[in-house]
Scaffold this motif. Structure first.
Motif, short mmCIF file in Angstrom:
data_model
loop_
_atom_site.label_atom_id
_atom_site.label_comp_id
_atom_site.label_asym_id
_atom_site.label_seq_id
_atom_site.Cartn_x
_atom_site.Cartn_y
_atom_site.Cartn_z
N LEU A 157 6.82 8.51 6.52
CA LEU A 157 7.59 7.41 5.97
C LEU A 157 7.67 6.22 6.91
CD1 LEU A 157 10.57 9.32 4.29
CD2 LEU A 157 8.52 8.39 3.20
N GLN A 158 7.29 6.44 8.19
CA GLN A 158 7.36 5.33 9.15
C GLN A 158 6.33 5.56 10.25
OE1 GLN A 158 11.29 3.91 10.35
NE2 GLN A 158 10.59 3.77 12.49
N THR A 159 5.64 4.48 10.63
CA THR A 159 4.66 4.58 11.71
C THR A 159 4.33 3.19 12.22
OG1 THR A 159 2.53 5.53 12.36
CG2 THR A 159 2.62 4.44 10.22
N ALA A 160 3.84 3.13 13.44
CA ALA A 160 3.38 1.87 14.01
C ALA A 160 2.03 1.50 13.41
CB ALA A 160 3.27 1.97 15.52
N ASP A 209 9.00 3.69 1.31
CA ASP A 209 10.06 4.32 0.52
C ASP A 209 9.69 5.78 0.26
OD1 ASP A 209 8.17 4.36 -1.52
OD2 ASP A 209 9.02 2.64 -2.57
N ARG A 210 10.49 6.44 -0.55
CA ARG A 210 10.28 7.88 -0.77
C ARG A 210 8.94 8.19 -1.41
NH1 ARG A 210 16.24 9.84 -2.99
NH2 ARG A 210 17.39 9.39 -1.05
N LYS A 211 8.40 7.20 -2.15
CA LYS A 211 7.09 7.40 -2.78
C LYS A 211 5.94 7.02 -1.85
CE LYS A 211 8.72 6.73 -7.52
NZ LYS A 211 8.57 5.91 -8.76
N GLY A 264 0.82 -1.19 0.00
CA GLY A 264 0.00 0.00 0.00
C GLY A 264 0.85 1.24 0.00
N THR A 265 0.20 2.35 0.26
CA THR A 265 0.88 3.63 0.31
C THR A 265 0.64 4.27 1.67
OG1 THR A 265 0.60 3.94 -2.07
CG2 THR A 265 1.09 5.90 -0.76
N LEU A 266 1.70 4.72 2.32
CA LEU A 266 1.59 5.48 3.56
C LEU A 266 1.65 6.96 3.21
CD1 LEU A 266 1.54 5.61 6.68
CD2 LEU A 266 4.05 5.50 6.62
N CYS A 267 0.57 7.65 3.44
CA CYS A 267 0.50 9.09 3.16
C CYS A 267 0.79 9.87 4.45
CB CYS A 267 -0.87 9.48 2.63
SG CYS A 267 -1.31 8.67 1.09
N GLY A 268 1.55 10.93 4.33
CA GLY A 268 1.80 11.79 5.49
C GLY A 268 2.97 11.37 6.33
#
Length: 929
Positions: free
Chosen positions: A192-195, A223-225, A186-190
């Motif tokens: 680059l890392q989270t629990a 990643d950066r995207k 998927g994509t993480l918006c907002g």
């Protein structure tokens, strides 16, 4: 997501028919419309007085655009969040928010999604323009009046959803049934890392849930995207299949922002393995049907799960485990229902045409870009559903094989979860396999290399069910084995040919080939198409947005032809023949080990394209009463016992060999016994058993039995194959006839060959048998029922300067008459009538009085409505005349023909020969020369 508003409300409405006047939101909205819904469902617009005969008539059609306005109160908790407006199922849309243009969307198959964060206020005015003209592509059955109509409105859920800035989007599940694991991307918006906290549960079709142990706490590193991937083990996950349609619901929560997303999928692997498909490593045969989104009551595909659950429940009752959607993609609710019911789905791009290469002068850049984009949107929207197993580029495509391969590669690179095919029956007479496709769908493997039993005459050669006496001894293995051989030679020469295209004709260019043998699973395309006469009792059932005014016209035509009293008989008799043809068709595929599946056209009626009533179910998916689902499953199920014999017509005393076989895919952990019985008039003539090993899969030959039919046996014999341990049975009706004997002419019988010969005898009050040598008004005898729809293929054949189909629909006869009793007849066509029909012409008796019925009548189609007689009698010029247009002398060794010849003469010599109707001598002289 944090919070969702469902906007199922009444919107202000302005209808703007073509030519449309408005390009921006209008000032006035004089009407209202309840959404979700369509204008036709709410009787908005001008009533339609037309009486369409090619398809059901839409009562309130509308073409143009509609403007919908609504002010929405956005809760304080949602303001300041990212706000997404979604229109689940609609046409082409444009959106204005608080007077500002917010964008457009042209997807016909997937939800329209708008980010309105920059425009929203507490009181947010939404103006939506929906348009149903000038589509980027014609749209196939997504927009066709033949199927769901070119409706306008918004038929699915309308939602406004608030999302956190830190959120998950574009979630995909890549399950691996072998390791009980799933890769979630998927994509993480907002960030680059989270629990991330993950919970999982399994749920079955009834909604019962069971928690699944899974490692719950994870760290998402993107990643950066923003792209991320997690590999999760679910050791207790149930495997999804048609037998165990249990899905998995995974809830992913980000504690940092409170974002919570749900991901539903099935733990399954649907794969192409050589010549067959497998589900989780187990072989499966696709028993499929065509679907064009035919829903006459609503005029649009339903977006509620319950409606689709009803459809698939009926389909499974009839042995179906697969749906191919013709040039259309169903809505989300369909996939959800198929997940729960264990149906393998194949949506298709809404395209029916030619795919040119980019360097071709006819290259349609914008249309192709749209179709590729639509394909990407479809796999994004529905790809997580375990039922989404296969994907097709369109129906009966032509053009560049290389470009088709490129499009498959684009889609596969984006999402390789479904199996892809170049299209359904591409290149027709010049089939080929393209690079990158996972399976192949078509009707022939080269000119004359037929893999289904029926075809239109404009696509000749036609099939074995249309051209040969009924038999269960044939299959398609000649063209499929040796499996995976190289394509036969082609010199690469392009040729221009004229083809059937939808309901019309067009010219295309294609590379000339001799044919090929695929090295991927082969699925037979649009199998069946055996016509049934209309059931006029259906008319009152259509109470929705379309009306069967075509049925009303057909009924009036039949009344004008003086045969309305026979309507019910025509329906039942043509339906019985259609049923028998479907049985032979499906069993031929079952007897072919290298056939991986079939797609019927159709189990249900198709109300368009000239009105193609080809189903055992009507367009509402109701049983027409021609066969029970239990009997149908006997030859269209996951376990099918098969009998193999050369003919359905035996002779008394004949030596007969019956082969026994099985096509099996149901899990069968215990050995079973196949029992064969042959019964006549309550007496068992033959019995045999065959052992079926445990875990039998695919096609299994179970040996054969040979016996002599008793000399005194005559009449109907029932051959039954049964597996008592699992409640599976299949049966065959066979007719045993006495051996052929020389025909003798009873004393006093006058045989003539023209009306000129017959008239002097009739004027003397004599009883005369007329066996005409010439017929000036007749139609060739054709045993099989009409293919698809006479009206449509007559027009196509005439446009192509090809032979027009015969267009008849089987026999309707007086089974109590002495002549038909001699052949142990039913009221409908059965195999002993194959030779008499194919060696006959049907005499056109349109000038006969109302109520007149031939002894043996051929049913004509509902466009032409001729009264057709093979055998008929009448009082003429003071005498009794018996006419037979069957040329019995052409088959002197055929027992049915000889019995018929003798029965005609015996009847003419009997006291029973006393016709009730008088026919005009001049009329008979005209038609009988």
């Amino acid at each position: 997501m944090l919070q969702t508003l469902h906007l199922a409300e009444r919107f202000a409405l302005l209808c703007d028919p073509i030519p449309c006047k408005h390009t921006a939101p209008p000032a006035d909205y004089p009407e209202t419309m309840l959404l979700p819904g369509t204008t036709a469902q709410q009787h908005i617009g001008t009533p339609n007085s037309a009486r369409e005969t090619d398809f059901f008539t839409e009562v309130y059609p509308f073409e143009g655009q509609i403007w919908l306005k609504k002010t929405v109160t956005v809760p304080d908790a949602m303001l300041g969040k990212r706000l997404i407006l979604q229109l689940e199922r609609t046409r082409m849309t444009k959106l204005w928010v608080n007077g500002q243009y917010a964008g457009s969307c042209d997807s016909l198959c997937t939800p329209h999604t708008y980010d309105i964060t920059a425009f929203a206020t507490r009181q947010t005015e939404l103006v939506i323009c929906v348009k149903n003209t000038d589509y980027p592509t014609k749209g196939g059955h997504m927009t066709s009046p033949d199927t769901q109509t070119n409706w306008i409105g918004i038929t699915g859920d309308i939602t406004l959803t608030a999302y956190a800035d830190l959120r998950l989007t574009a979630l995909r599940a890549y399950p691996d049934a072998a390791t009980k694991s799933v890769r979630v991307t998927g994509t993480l918006c907002g960030g680059l890392q989270t629990a991330c906290v993950i919970q999982a549960e399994a749920y079955d079709p009834s909604g019962h849930t069971v928690p699944l142990p899974i490692l719950s706490r994870h760290t998402i590193c993107a990643d950066r995207k923003g792209n991320f991937s997690l590999l999760l083990q679910i050791p207790d996950a149930p495997l999804w299949s048609e037998y165990c349609p249990v899905c998995i619901r995974m809830i992913l929560t980000l504690p940092e922002s409170g974002d919570c997303e749900t991901l539903c999928f099935g733990m399954r692997n649907f794969t192409a393995c050589g010549d067959h498909f497998e589900i989780n490593g187990n072989a499966v045969m696709l028993r499929g049907k065509h679907d064009g989104l035919v829903f006459p009551l609503t005029g649009a595909a339903p977006t509620d799960v319950d409606q689709w659950m009803r459809v698939f429940s009926i389909a499974k009752e009839w042995g179906i485990n697969h749906y191919r959607f013709h040039t259309c993609c169903p809505p989300e609710a369909c996939f959800v229902a198929a997940d729960r019911m264990g149906i393998y789905l194949e949506p298709e791009l809404p395209f029916w045409g030619t795919v040119h290469a980019p360097d071709d002068e006819n290259f349609q850049r914008e249309e192709q870009a749209y179709l590729i984009h639509e394909g990407l949107r479809i796999v994004d929207a529905y790809g997580n559903h375990p039922s989404f197993c296969m994907f097709s580029l369109g129906n009966e495509l032509w053009g560049s094989p290389e470009r088709l391969a490129e499009i498959i590669a684009i889609l596969k690179k984006h999402d390789d979860r479904p199996l892809y095919t170049q299209g359904s029956n591409n290149f027709q007479h010049m089939p080929l396999k393209v690079e990158n496709e996972d399976f192949w769908t078509g009707v022939r493997l080269g000119y004359g290399k037929l893999i289904r039993g029926s075809y239109a005459t404009c696509d000749a050669p036609i099939g074995l069910i249309q051209t040969a006496a009924p038999s269960t001894a044939w299959d398609y293995e000649t063209y499929l084995a040796p499996y995976g051989t190289e394509d036969t030679a082609s010199d690469g020469t392009e040729t221009e040919i004229e083809i059937q295209y939808g309901t019309g004709v067009k010219k295309v260019r294609a590379v000339k080939t001799e044919g090929f043998c695929p090295d991927v699973p082969v699925v037979t395309h649009e199998v069946g198409q055996y016509g049934v006469y209309p059931d006029f009792s259906e008319i009152d059932k259509y109470t929705g947005v379309v009306q069967p005014r075509n049925f009303e016209v057909f009924r009036e035509r039949l009344a004008e032809a003086g045969m309305l009293s026979q309507a019910e008989e025509f329906f039942r008799c043509s339906g019985a023949l259609s049923r028998a043809c479907y049985k032979m068709e499906i069993e031929a595929a079952m007897r072919s080990p290298h056939i991986a599946g079939f797609q019927l056209l159709d189990l249900q009626d198709f109300p368009g394209q000239g009105t193609a009533l080809v189903g055992m179910l009507n367009a509402l998916m109701e049983n027409k009463g021609l066969i029970s689902p239990e009997e149908w499953r006997g030859f269209c199920g996951d376990i099918v016992p098969l009998a193999k014999f050369n003919s359905f017509v035996w002779e008394s005393g004949q030596q007969v060999q019956i082969g026994m076989a099985l096509r099996c895919y149901r899990p069968m952990p215990k050995a079973q016994t196949l029992q064969m019985t042959l019964q006549w008039d309550g007496e068992t003539l033959c019995e045999a058993v065959a052992e079926i090993p445990a875990f039998s899969v695919g096609y299994c030959d179970l040996g054969s039995v040979e016996f002599a039919v008793k000399p005194d046996v005559a009449g109907k014999v029932v051959l039954k194959l049964e597996i008592p341990g699992i409640g599976v049975a299949n049966s065959y009706d066979i007719v045993v006839l006495p051996p052929a004997k020389p025909v003798t002419v009873p004393e006093g019988v006058c045989i003539t060959h023209s009306m000129a010969e017959a008239m002097p005898l009739l004027q003397q009050g004599r009883s005369v048998v007329l066996l005409p040598e010439r017929l000036s008004h007749s139609i060739p005898g054709f045993y099989c029922t009409d293919f698809w729809c006479y009206h449509m293929f007559r027009i196509i054949s005439e446009s192509m300067n090809k032979e027009v189909p015969v267009g008849t629909m089987g026999l309707c006869m007086d089974s109590a008459h002495p002549i038909t009793r001699a052949l142990y007849s039913e009221t409908y066509a059965t195999p002993q009538w194959y030779a008499p029909v194919t060696h006959a012409n049907c005499v056109i008796l349109d000038r006969a009085p109302v109520g007149y019925r031939p002894i043996v009548q051929m049913i004509d189609n509902f466009e032409r409505n001729h009264r057709l007689g093979l055998i008929f009698e009448a009082k003429v010029a003071g005498g009794n005349l018996l006419v037979s247009a069957v040329r019995t002398e052409e088959c002197p060794d055929d027992p049915a023909m000889q019995l018929l010849a003798q029965a005609l003469l015996n009847y003419a010599a009997s006291d029973a020969f006393a016709p009730a109707f008088e026919l005009d001598a001049d009329m008979l002289t005209e038609v009988l020369c």
